[in-house]
Write an enzyme that holds these catalytic residues in place. Sequence first.
Site, short mmCIF file in Angstrom:
data_model
loop_
_atom_site.label_atom_id
_atom_site.label_comp_id
_atom_site.label_asym_id
_atom_site.label_seq_id
_atom_site.Cartn_x
_atom_site.Cartn_y
_atom_site.Cartn_z
N ARG A 1 0.86 -1.19 0.00
CA ARG A 1 0.00 0.00 0.00
C ARG A 1 0.89 1.23 0.00
O ARG A 1 1.73 1.42 0.88
CB ARG A 1 -0.90 -0.01 1.23
CG ARG A 1 -1.72 1.26 1.43
CD ARG A 1 -2.65 1.12 2.63
NE ARG A 1 -3.39 2.33 2.90
CZ ARG A 1 -3.08 3.20 3.87
NH1 ARG A 1 -2.06 3.00 4.66
NH2 ARG A 1 -3.81 4.28 4.05
N HIS B 1 -2.88 10.93 0.68
CA HIS B 1 -2.31 10.70 2.02
C HIS B 1 -1.68 12.03 2.46
O HIS B 1 -0.48 12.13 2.70
CB HIS B 1 -1.30 9.55 1.99
CG HIS B 1 -1.00 8.96 3.34
ND1 HIS B 1 -1.18 7.63 3.63
CD2 HIS B 1 -0.54 9.51 4.49
CE1 HIS B 1 -0.83 7.38 4.89
NE2 HIS B 1 -0.44 8.51 5.43
N GLU C 1 -7.13 8.45 6.51
CA GLU C 1 -7.38 9.05 7.82
C GLU C 1 -7.88 10.49 7.76
O GLU C 1 -7.21 11.41 8.25
CB GLU C 1 -6.11 9.01 8.68
CG GLU C 1 -5.62 7.63 9.00
CD GLU C 1 -4.51 7.62 10.07
OE1 GLU C 1 -4.06 8.70 10.48
OE2 GLU C 1 -4.12 6.53 10.50
N ASN D 1 -7.31 1.97 10.20
CA ASN D 1 -5.99 2.15 10.80
C ASN D 1 -6.15 2.20 12.31
O ASN D 1 -7.00 2.92 12.83
CB ASN D 1 -5.34 3.46 10.35
CG ASN D 1 -4.96 3.45 8.88
OD1 ASN D 1 -5.16 2.45 8.18
ND2 ASN D 1 -4.39 4.54 8.41
N TYR E 1 -3.76 2.07 16.12
CA TYR E 1 -2.45 2.02 16.78
C TYR E 1 -2.51 1.78 18.29
O TYR E 1 -1.68 1.10 18.85
CB TYR E 1 -1.69 3.34 16.53
CG TYR E 1 -1.19 3.47 15.11
CD1 TYR E 1 0.06 3.01 14.75
CD2 TYR E 1 -2.00 4.02 14.11
CE1 TYR E 1 0.53 3.10 13.45
CE2 TYR E 1 -1.55 4.11 12.80
CZ TYR E 1 -0.28 3.65 12.48
OH TYR E 1 0.16 3.73 11.18
N GLU F 1 -3.43 0.01 8.31
CA GLU F 1 -2.23 0.38 9.06
C GLU F 1 -2.35 -0.13 10.49
O GLU F 1 -3.42 -0.04 11.10
CB GLU F 1 -2.05 1.91 9.16
CG GLU F 1 -1.56 2.58 7.91
CD GLU F 1 -1.41 4.09 8.06
OE1 GLU F 1 -1.21 4.59 9.18
OE2 GLU F 1 -1.50 4.78 7.03
#
Length: 491
Positions: free
Chosen positions: A84, A129, A174, A317, A319, A388
């Site tokens: 990606r 992005h 995002e 995504n 984290y 992600e």
Amino acid sequence: LDDSSGWSNYSFPDDFIFGVSTAAYQIEGAWNEDGKGESMWDTYLHEHPDFTADRLNGDVATDSYHRYMDDIQIVKDLGVKYYRLSISWPRLLPNGTDNNVNNAGAKYYRTLFEELIKVNITPVVTLFHWDMPTALMDLGGWSNPLMVDYFVDYARVAFKLYGDIINFWTTVNEPHQHCYNGYGSTIFVPAINSSGVAEYLCSHYILLGHAKAYRLYDTEFRPYQKGKIGITLDAFWGEPKDANKQEDRDAVETYLQMHFGLYAHPIFSMEGDYPPFVRERLDTYSEYEGFARSRLPTFTEEEVKALLGSSDFFGLNHYTTYLMSPSTMEPGWKVPSLEHDTRVKLEQHPKWPKPGADWLTVYPPGFRKLLNWVTNKYGRNVPIIVTENGMCDHGQIDDYERVSYYNKYLYQLLLAIHTDGCKVEGYFAWTLMDDFEWTDGYTAKFGLYSVDFNSPNKTRTPKLSAKNYRGIVKSRRINFDSFKSPISTYL
Ligand code: GBH
């Protein structure tokens, strides 16, 4: 079996998509070469060198504009079949507009995609992005409704140029991070700091830009190009600070609605449009604050329809996880903000490991809970693809903490698939190699590969986590004993 020793009891399905992610401004460099126009990150960081932690920028980065064959080699070495990456809008369209296509830029991406495909790696291409062309940022970027059409013009150029060989697209990465940090505060470029106002304009027009690009692909290109296209949204998970308090449990839901549902509901819910909770709150607060109309713009009926179902998969995504509770902020403020609108306090769990960044603590079960939340709310019709996931440290090659992070987060993903029935079809690690990490410059290291930024070749070296990921991809299982830290204090 648990997640600390031996082989995982569950395995990844044969057709599970394993990949690795990067983004143009974070790796390409060559900021002014071969006819590329400036992005707002180029312009802003040249004018404000103090903006990043190390006063550095993406002028050179990992030099992937010149060293893309090295990148392809290390992606191949990982054994993943998907890569990606994103197109730099101003590299392709120097002024942002479709009247002027930069041939060298167009050729760069064509060659890159073809070389990947030659070695059986499917490129997954993100259109936006965060590197808005400066020429369009000068017009207000995503706070300008016209950006919707400029974005669709750009998307059309990309579909025409590459749609014959690219069949896996994402529109925007995002939007929440982009709009909140860039338009609602000064954490990211463009650092407009129009909190509570421009950040919702950004959300609104970026969503519409996404939907229109999706509809364009769907009607004009998909019939013969046969690809899939979606959006990538980001979410922290939240745990109630005190699990026994209803108000803390409610705070988690409020936070998720305001920061994530705002983007997910218009696209993935059954009804479409903004979440009713968010709509009502923004309307009420805006009126109370003395605005003549709501700070959250309104979609027309036609726009609601265009947005609804405008993603072939849920790009997610993730984290980290925070502890949440109601904040003590009072209404009546003169400068509104997403924080004031949300009124949820975020704290970090004092005991969860924090290997490299203040914002990133490690809590693997949060990943599984988020996958379930998304599945229950939105995921009944489309599969989830994790676009992600990863963590940062200080750059050591023997990155035992990253090995452990990936093992544990991936194990939670296996549980989500096998015991919870979540439809998760893919996973992309962030990121291929140490790169330019926005405000953190080069101080935050997220890579599976280390990059020697002082060497002329920007030499890429596999970390332990790269070897471990290769093992997972190959065996379709997790071996908690491989690359285990000799010291027991690691996570
Ligand atoms: C993603 O953003 C991005 O898609 C990717 O480009 C990025 O490099 C990667 O993850 C790692 O960050 O310390 O309070 O100022 C994730 C969103 C944006 C979350 C920056 C943390 C810093 C918050 N991240 N943010 S703060």
